[in-house]
Scaffold this motif. Structure first.
Motif, PDB file in Angstrom:
ATOM      1  N   VAL A  39      24.868 -29.152   9.012  1.00 18.82           N
ATOM      2  CA  VAL A  39      24.985 -30.096  10.132  1.00 18.82           C
ATOM      3  C   VAL A  39      25.508 -29.366  11.370  1.00 18.82           C
ATOM      4  CG1 VAL A  39      26.288 -32.104  10.970  1.00 18.82           C
ATOM      5  CG2 VAL A  39      25.209 -32.181   8.721  1.00 18.82           C
ATOM      6  N   ALA A  40      26.554 -28.556  11.197  1.00 22.50           N
ATOM      7  CA  ALA A  40      27.122 -27.802  12.324  1.00 22.50           C
ATOM      8  C   ALA A  40      26.094 -26.811  12.884  1.00 22.50           C
ATOM      9  CB  ALA A  40      28.392 -27.080  11.889  1.00 22.50           C
ATOM     10  N   HIS A  41      25.395 -26.138  11.983  1.00 14.98           N
ATOM     11  CA  HIS A  41      24.397 -25.148  12.400  1.00 14.98           C
ATOM     12  C   HIS A  41      23.262 -25.808  13.188  1.00 14.98           C
ATOM     13  CE1 HIS A  41      22.199 -21.404  12.323  1.00 14.98           C
ATOM     14  NE2 HIS A  41      21.152 -22.017  11.783  1.00 14.98           N
ATOM     15  N   ARG A  42      22.818 -26.968  12.745  1.00 12.04           N
ATOM     16  CA  ARG A  42      21.747 -27.684  13.454  1.00 12.04           C
ATOM     17  C   ARG A  42      22.207 -28.173  14.822  1.00 12.04           C
ATOM     18  NH1 ARG A  42      20.633 -30.606   8.063  1.00 12.04           N
ATOM     19  NH2 ARG A  42      19.217 -29.148   7.065  1.00 12.04           N
ATOM     20  N   ASP A  78      34.408 -19.973  16.631  1.00 11.55           N
ATOM     21  CA  ASP A  78      33.409 -20.742  15.900  1.00 11.55           C
ATOM     22  C   ASP A  78      34.107 -21.564  14.828  1.00 11.55           C
ATOM     23  OD1 ASP A  78      30.907 -20.092  17.073  1.00 11.55           O
ATOM     24  OD2 ASP A  78      31.071 -18.090  16.222  1.00 11.55           O
ATOM     25  N   PRO A  79      33.536 -22.712  14.461  1.00 13.10           N
ATOM     26  CA  PRO A  79      34.184 -23.535  13.438  1.00 13.10           C
ATOM     27  C   PRO A  79      34.231 -22.820  12.092  1.00 13.10           C
ATOM     28  CG  PRO A  79      32.047 -24.458  14.057  1.00 13.10           C
ATOM     29  CD  PRO A  79      32.290 -23.286  14.946  1.00 13.10           C
ATOM     30  N   VAL A  80      35.240 -23.176  11.333  1.00 11.85           N
ATOM     31  CA  VAL A  80      35.426 -22.621   9.993  1.00 11.85           C
ATOM     32  C   VAL A  80      35.403 -23.781   8.998  1.00 11.85           C
ATOM     33  CG1 VAL A  80      37.073 -21.492   8.446  1.00 11.85           C
ATOM     34  CG2 VAL A  80      36.750 -20.625  10.764  1.00 11.85           C
ATOM     35  N   ILE A  81      34.598 -23.612   7.953  1.00  9.49           N
ATOM     36  CA  ILE A  81      34.564 -24.568   6.854  1.00  9.49           C
ATOM     37  C   ILE A  81      35.117 -23.841   5.645  1.00  9.49           C
ATOM     38  CG2 ILE A  81      33.105 -25.993   5.368  1.00  9.49           C
ATOM     39  CD1 ILE A  81      31.097 -26.028   7.814  1.00  9.49           C
ATOM     40  N   ALA A  82      36.294 -24.255   5.204  1.00 15.28           N
ATOM     41  CA  ALA A  82      36.956 -23.617   4.068  1.00 15.28           C
ATOM     42  C   ALA A  82      36.798 -24.513   2.849  1.00 15.28           C
ATOM     43  CB  ALA A  82      38.437 -23.385   4.370  1.00 15.28           C
ATOM     44  N   VAL A  83      36.246 -23.966   1.798  1.00 13.75           N
ATOM     45  CA  VAL A  83      36.057 -24.745   0.568  1.00 13.75           C
ATOM     46  C   VAL A  83      37.000 -24.190  -0.500  1.00 13.75           C
ATOM     47  CG1 VAL A  83      34.012 -23.398  -0.076  1.00 13.75           C
ATOM     48  CG2 VAL A  83      34.379 -25.607  -1.118  1.00 13.75           C
ATOM     49  N   LEU A  84      37.790 -25.082  -1.083  1.00 13.37           N
ATOM     50  CA  LEU A  84      38.763 -24.687  -2.090  1.00 13.37           C
ATOM     51  C   LEU A  84      38.092 -24.569  -3.446  1.00 13.37           C
ATOM     52  CD1 LEU A  84      40.562 -25.456   0.278  1.00 13.37           C
ATOM     53  CD2 LEU A  84      42.143 -26.492  -1.339  1.00 13.37           C
ATOM     54  N   GLY A 117      23.778 -26.327  16.824  1.00 15.28           N
ATOM     55  CA  GLY A 117      23.843 -25.152  17.675  1.00 15.28           C
ATOM     56  C   GLY A 117      25.078 -24.289  17.477  1.00 15.28           C
ATOM     57  N   LEU A 118      25.913 -24.612  16.497  1.00 15.72           N
ATOM     58  CA  LEU A 118      27.103 -23.828  16.216  1.00 15.72           C
ATOM     59  C   LEU A 118      26.797 -22.770  15.165  1.00 15.72           C
ATOM     60  CD1 LEU A 118      29.619 -26.804  16.022  1.00 15.72           C
ATOM     61  CD2 LEU A 118      29.243 -25.263  17.963  1.00 15.72           C
ATOM     62  N   ARG A 119      27.691 -21.794  15.025  1.00 23.60           N
ATOM     63  CA  ARG A 119      27.547 -20.756  13.996  1.00 23.60           C
ATOM     64  C   ARG A 119      28.833 -20.738  13.169  1.00 23.60           C
ATOM     65  NH1 ARG A 119      24.228 -16.850  12.108  1.00 23.60           N
ATOM     66  NH2 ARG A 119      25.114 -14.806  11.673  1.00 23.60           N
ATOM     67  N   PRO A 120      28.982 -21.720  12.297  1.00 33.64           N
ATOM     68  CA  PRO A 120      30.228 -21.802  11.535  1.00 33.64           C
ATOM     69  C   PRO A 120      30.342 -20.717  10.462  1.00 33.64           C
ATOM     70  CG  PRO A 120      28.703 -23.515  10.842  1.00 33.64           C
ATOM     71  CD  PRO A 120      28.056 -22.791  11.990  1.00 33.64           C
ATOM     72  N   LEU A 121      31.584 -20.377  10.156  1.00 34.30           N
ATOM     73  CA  LEU A 121      31.878 -19.523   9.012  1.00 34.30           C
ATOM     74  C   LEU A 121      32.167 -20.427   7.824  1.00 34.30           C
ATOM     75  CD1 LEU A 121      34.350 -16.891  10.484  1.00 34.30           C
ATOM     76  CD2 LEU A 121      32.131 -16.410   9.496  1.00 34.30           C
ATOM     77  N   ALA A 122      31.836 -19.978   6.639  1.00 34.93           N
ATOM     78  CA  ALA A 122      32.190 -20.693   5.415  1.00 34.93           C
ATOM     79  C   ALA A 122      33.098 -19.778   4.599  1.00 34.93           C
ATOM     80  CB  ALA A 122      30.946 -21.066   4.619  1.00 34.93           C
ATOM     81  N   ILE A 123      34.327 -20.209   4.388  1.00 27.87           N
ATOM     82  CA  ILE A 123      35.294 -19.405   3.649  1.00 27.87           C
ATOM     83  C   ILE A 123      35.449 -19.982   2.247  1.00 27.87           C
ATOM     84  CG2 ILE A 123      37.659 -18.525   3.542  1.00 27.87           C
ATOM     85  CD1 ILE A 123      37.764 -18.602   6.550  1.00 27.87           C
ATOM     86  N   CYS A 124      35.186 -19.148   1.253  1.00 25.26           N
ATOM     87  CA  CYS A 124      35.308 -19.520  -0.150  1.00 25.26           C
ATOM     88  C   CYS A 124      36.679 -19.043  -0.645  1.00 25.26           C
ATOM     89  CB  CYS A 124      34.199 -18.872  -0.969  1.00 25.26           C
ATOM     90  SG  CYS A 124      32.546 -19.316  -0.406  1.00 25.26           S
ATOM     91  N   LEU A 125      37.515 -19.982  -1.050  1.00 24.77           N
ATOM     92  CA  LEU A 125      38.883 -19.663  -1.446  1.00 24.77           C
ATOM     93  C   LEU A 125      39.055 -19.868  -2.943  1.00 24.77           C
ATOM     94  CD1 LEU A 125      40.423 -21.656   1.484  1.00 24.77           C
ATOM     95  CD2 LEU A 125      40.607 -19.184   1.240  1.00 24.77           C
ATOM     96  N   GLY A 126      39.298 -18.783  -3.677  1.00 25.59           N
ATOM     97  CA  GLY A 126      39.553 -18.946  -5.102  1.00 25.59           C
ATOM     98  C   GLY A 126      39.530 -17.649  -5.874  1.00 25.59           C
TER      99      GLY A 126
END
Length: 195
Positions: A38-41, A6-12, A43-52
């Motif tokens: 946008v990814a979820h709509r 699944d896609p990964v969205i990493a936010v710094l 049909g994807l199930r992205p992960l969101a990684i919070c880095l800090g």
């Protein structure tokens, strides 16, 4: 539960002020939340990684504050990952790579507070296994994105970068130029030491 493809969205991360994201961090988080929706709509199930972790003059880790903000903006807790040890951009990316290549990813990470996930500082630094491509998007401030993408490439991470808007500020550009020069000098120094 998401899978490793699944896609990964990493936010710094950026500064946390009084338990809340600073304006710069809010802009990054809003951009990441929009990307996730946008990814979820689609049909994807992205992960969101919070880095800090605790950076600058901060007194608390940024990742839990970031995850709470994203959850309050419609991103389910089950797809949020907290990495609360990194203090620099390079550490953000090293820890991100360690998380993505960890055998327990994503089950050992998604939906858990930073205190309950493996410490990425203790994990092996591996490259992504062949055939284990993870679509990776990194969100950070516009002026920070070129250096972040350069560092990611140097660590073997193929990333798509999304810039969070920021006011035009020469101080940000000067800080990024200085950080890039410092990174280049350290990289050359490490290569010379290895000869």
């Amino acid at each position: 539960m998401p899978t490793s493809t699944d896609p990964v969205i990493a936010v710094l991360g950026s500064t946390v002020e009084g338990g809340a994201p600073s304006p710069a961090l809010r802009r990054r988080l809003d951009t990441a939340a929009n990307e996730w929706l946008v990814a979820h709509r689609s049909g994807l199930r992205p992960l969101a990684i919070c880095l800090g972790g605790i950076g600058g003059k901060g007194i608390q880790p940024e990742a839990p504050v970031m995850a709470n903000y994203l959850e309050s903006h419609g991103i389910p807790r089950a797809v949020l990952v907290e990495e609360a040890w990194s203090r620099t951009t390079e550490e953000n990316l090293l820890h991100l790579r360690a998380i993505l290549t960890h055998d327990g990813f994503p089950e050992a990470w998604a939906g858990l507070p930073a205190t309950d996930v493996p410490d990425p500082r203790t994990l092996d630094q591996r490259t992504l296994r062949p055939g284990k491509h993870v679509p990776l998007t990194i969100v950070t401030s516009r002026s920070h994105l070129p250096r972040t993408k350069l560092l990611a490439k140097g660590l073997g991470l193929a990333v798509r970068g999304i810039p969070a808007p920021e006011p035009v500020a020469s101080l940000s550009l000067l800080r990024e130029a200085g950080a890039l020069i410092l990174w280049g000098a350290r990289t050359v120094g490490r290569k010379l030491t290895n000869y």
